[in-house]
Scaffold this active site. Structure first.
Site, PDB file in Angstrom:
ATOM      1  N   ARG A   5      34.455  59.317  44.378  1.00  0.00           N
ATOM      2  CA  ARG A   5      35.080  59.628  43.091  1.00  0.00           C
ATOM      3  C   ARG A   5      35.482  61.104  43.036  1.00  0.00           C
ATOM      4  O   ARG A   5      36.555  61.433  42.529  1.00  0.00           O
ATOM      5  CB  ARG A   5      34.112  59.298  41.947  1.00  0.00           C
ATOM      6  CG  ARG A   5      34.674  59.662  40.578  1.00  0.00           C
ATOM      7  CD  ARG A   5      33.712  59.327  39.459  1.00  0.00           C
ATOM      8  NE  ARG A   5      34.281  59.704  38.172  1.00  0.00           N
ATOM      9  CZ  ARG A   5      33.729  59.420  37.001  1.00  0.00           C
ATOM     10  NH1 ARG A   5      32.592  58.755  36.961  1.00  0.00           N
ATOM     11  NH2 ARG A   5      34.303  59.795  35.881  1.00  0.00           N
ATOM     12  N   ASN A   7      36.044  49.251  38.158  1.00  0.00           N
ATOM     13  CA  ASN A   7      37.390  49.803  38.076  1.00  0.00           C
ATOM     14  C   ASN A   7      38.067  49.842  39.447  1.00  0.00           C
ATOM     15  O   ASN A   7      37.396  49.927  40.469  1.00  0.00           O
ATOM     16  CB  ASN A   7      37.321  51.229  37.508  1.00  0.00           C
ATOM     17  CG  ASN A   7      37.157  51.235  36.011  1.00  0.00           C
ATOM     18  OD1 ASN A   7      37.785  50.452  35.315  1.00  0.00           O
ATOM     19  ND2 ASN A   7      36.320  52.123  35.501  1.00  0.00           N
ATOM     20  N   HIS A  46      43.273  50.256  30.729  1.00  0.00           N
ATOM     21  CA  HIS A  46      43.489  51.703  30.684  1.00  0.00           C
ATOM     22  C   HIS A  46      44.941  52.064  30.381  1.00  0.00           C
ATOM     23  O   HIS A  46      45.387  53.161  30.706  1.00  0.00           O
ATOM     24  CB  HIS A  46      43.011  52.368  31.968  1.00  0.00           C
ATOM     25  CG  HIS A  46      41.519  52.334  32.129  1.00  0.00           C
ATOM     26  ND1 HIS A  46      40.854  52.919  33.179  1.00  0.00           N
ATOM     27  CD2 HIS A  46      40.553  51.782  31.349  1.00  0.00           C
ATOM     28  CE1 HIS A  46      39.557  52.722  33.053  1.00  0.00           C
ATOM     29  NE2 HIS A  46      39.350  52.027  31.941  1.00  0.00           N
ATOM     30  N   TYR A  79      43.373  57.013  27.646  1.00  0.00           N
ATOM     31  CA  TYR A  79      43.989  57.102  28.968  1.00  0.00           C
ATOM     32  C   TYR A  79      45.492  57.385  28.882  1.00  0.00           C
ATOM     33  O   TYR A  79      46.093  57.828  29.860  1.00  0.00           O
ATOM     34  CB  TYR A  79      43.758  55.805  29.752  1.00  0.00           C
ATOM     35  CG  TYR A  79      42.366  55.694  30.310  1.00  0.00           C
ATOM     36  CD1 TYR A  79      42.034  56.257  31.538  1.00  0.00           C
ATOM     37  CD2 TYR A  79      41.363  55.055  29.589  1.00  0.00           C
ATOM     38  CE1 TYR A  79      40.748  56.168  32.040  1.00  0.00           C
ATOM     39  CE2 TYR A  79      40.076  54.966  30.090  1.00  0.00           C
ATOM     40  CZ  TYR A  79      39.776  55.517  31.309  1.00  0.00           C
ATOM     41  OH  TYR A  79      38.500  55.443  31.811  1.00  0.00           O
TER      42      TYR A  79
END
Length: 421
Positions: free
Chosen positions: A90, A144, A194, A244
């Site tokens: 990430r 996700n 999102h 988002y």
């Protein structure tokens, strides 16, 4: 009832356990299996899970294992909340896109594509093993990028529904502003995971009075502050975008911000270390307050509600989920995955009708849907050119020089997770 959580060693998991304990009448879980390859984390999380259930008098049994096949055997539902590559991956997703002047984010833009490429093959392997263990089991995907992962699952014929906590978070926020029970607040929620807008806020159900204009008039400043968007923009739109959408509506501003502060991944990694230390305290028998800062607010309520409805229990009749379009948005393919209100029950999720979508939103939805189709193709088949095509199609990238540079960086940073690279 047996439920299995794949990625059960996540620091999110105590939030989920707390929901199972509090909402036992809605979802009477008898056995909860936490599956994770990280044995040390799993032991800490599993110990806290047992103490949370014991404190609240829940009779369910918590089992921890690194054996996926044993964990999903006989499960009625399997929740997916895994992160391939962990927080280290990430951290990369959130940093290398900035080198090209593009958004660095784990679910949107180039970082989101990297996560999809790492995740889809792993999730599909898990789903096949779930299907072998129990063909009637439901898969609830919280991993996700939810839209792409859920589309991969449904395209492969799995019994799956995608879940995100954005809608339930807005529902709770609006209920507080209106001074009413969240169960009375129904969102006209439409778009992709999102990439959604609240085009109406109704009291009492899908046919209730729309109080969104009242909300914006009376609480527009507070809503705008939460979204970090200017109040005049909300007034001009007349809808509430998800947070988002700031990556699209204020792209350059966000890129500048991200370049001047530590990544969210670094913040979360530090928080996780602190949380795991807390979880190891044998006197801790409730989710710590720090967990609220970790993200995933109201995840447990949404997960319990969805699982209860899919398994024939007492879940809400209408829920915001990720499921097949099937003509709901007529400008999208039927097999696109959209995020909308749906009627949810033991046969799955059936989207409620959606009024014609303003071209201002429909155009962006169509563009990102095309990107998601190309992203899934790259995840399933691999290859530099497929990665490039997906990046070139994304509205946050869209220039060949950026797409070329980002393709090279994506492959370089993710080679260990890409079988074809």
């Amino acid at each position: 009832m047996k439920l299995t959580v794949v990625g059960g060693g996540s620091t999110y998991t105590p939030e989920l356990i707390d929901g199972f304990a509090r909402l036992r009448d809605t979802l009477p879980v008898e056995e909860l299996v936490l599956v994770d390859p990280a044995a040390e984390r799993l032991a800490l999380v599993g110990g806290l899970a047992r103490r949370i259930l014991a404190r609240q008098g829940h009779p369910g049994r918590v089992v921890t294992t690194s054996d996926l096949d044993a964990g999903v055997e006989g499960a009625d539902a399997v929740l997916l909340q895994l992160r391939v590559g962990g927080q280290a991956a990430r951290e990369q997703d959130e940093t290398w896109p900035l080198e090209c002047g593009c958004i660095g984010q784990e679910t949107t833009g180039a970082g989101g594509l990297a996560k999809a490429l790492r995740t889809v093959p792993v999730v599909l392997d898990i789903a096949e093993r779930v299907r072998r263990a129990n063909p009637r089991a439901w898969i609830i995907d919280f991993t996700n990028p939810v839209g792409i992962v859920t589309r991969a699952l449904l395209q492969a014929g799995h019994r799956a529904v995608g879940l995100c906590n954005v809608a339930i978070g807005l529902q709770r926020k609006f209920a507080a502003l209106l001074g009413t029970d969240p169960r009375e607040v129904h969102l006209d929620h439409v778009g992709l995971n999102h990439l959604t807008w609240e085009t109406g806020v109704r009291l009492g159900g899908p046919e209730g009075a729309n109080v969104l204009p009242k909300l914006l008039a009376g609480h527009g400043d507070a809503i705008a502050d939460d979204l970090r968007l200017p109040r005049p923009l909300l007034d001009r739109l007349g809808v509430v975008p998800s947070y988002y959408l700031r990556y699209y509506y204020a792209h350059d501003e966000v890129v500048r911000e991200l370049g001047t502060k530590p990544s969210r991944a670094a913040e979360v990694a530090a928080m996780e270390r602190e949380l795991l230390t807390m979880y190891g305290d044998p006197s801790l028998d409730e989710k710590p307050a720090l967990l609220a800062r970790r993200g995933g607010a109201f995840y447990s309520e949404a997960a319990v509600d969805l699982a209860a409805s899919l398994l024939g229990g007492g879940g809400s009749p209408y829920q915001v989920v990720n499921t097949l379009n099937k003509g709901t948005l007529p400008f999208l393919p039927d097999d696109a995955v959209i995020e909308v209100q749906a009627a949810v029950g033991p046969t799955g999720a059936a989207p409620l009708p959606v009024p014609d979508l303003d071209p201002l939103y429909a155009g962006l939805v169509a563009n990102v849907t095309a990107y998601e189709e190309l992203a899934l193709e790259a995840a399933l088949r691999g290859g530099r050119d497929r990665v490039f095509r997906a990046l070139l199609s994304h509205p946050l990238i869209g220039q060949y020089a950026y797409a070329d540079a980002l393709t090279d960086r994506l492959i370089a940073h993710n080679r260990e997770h890409l079988a074809w690279a």
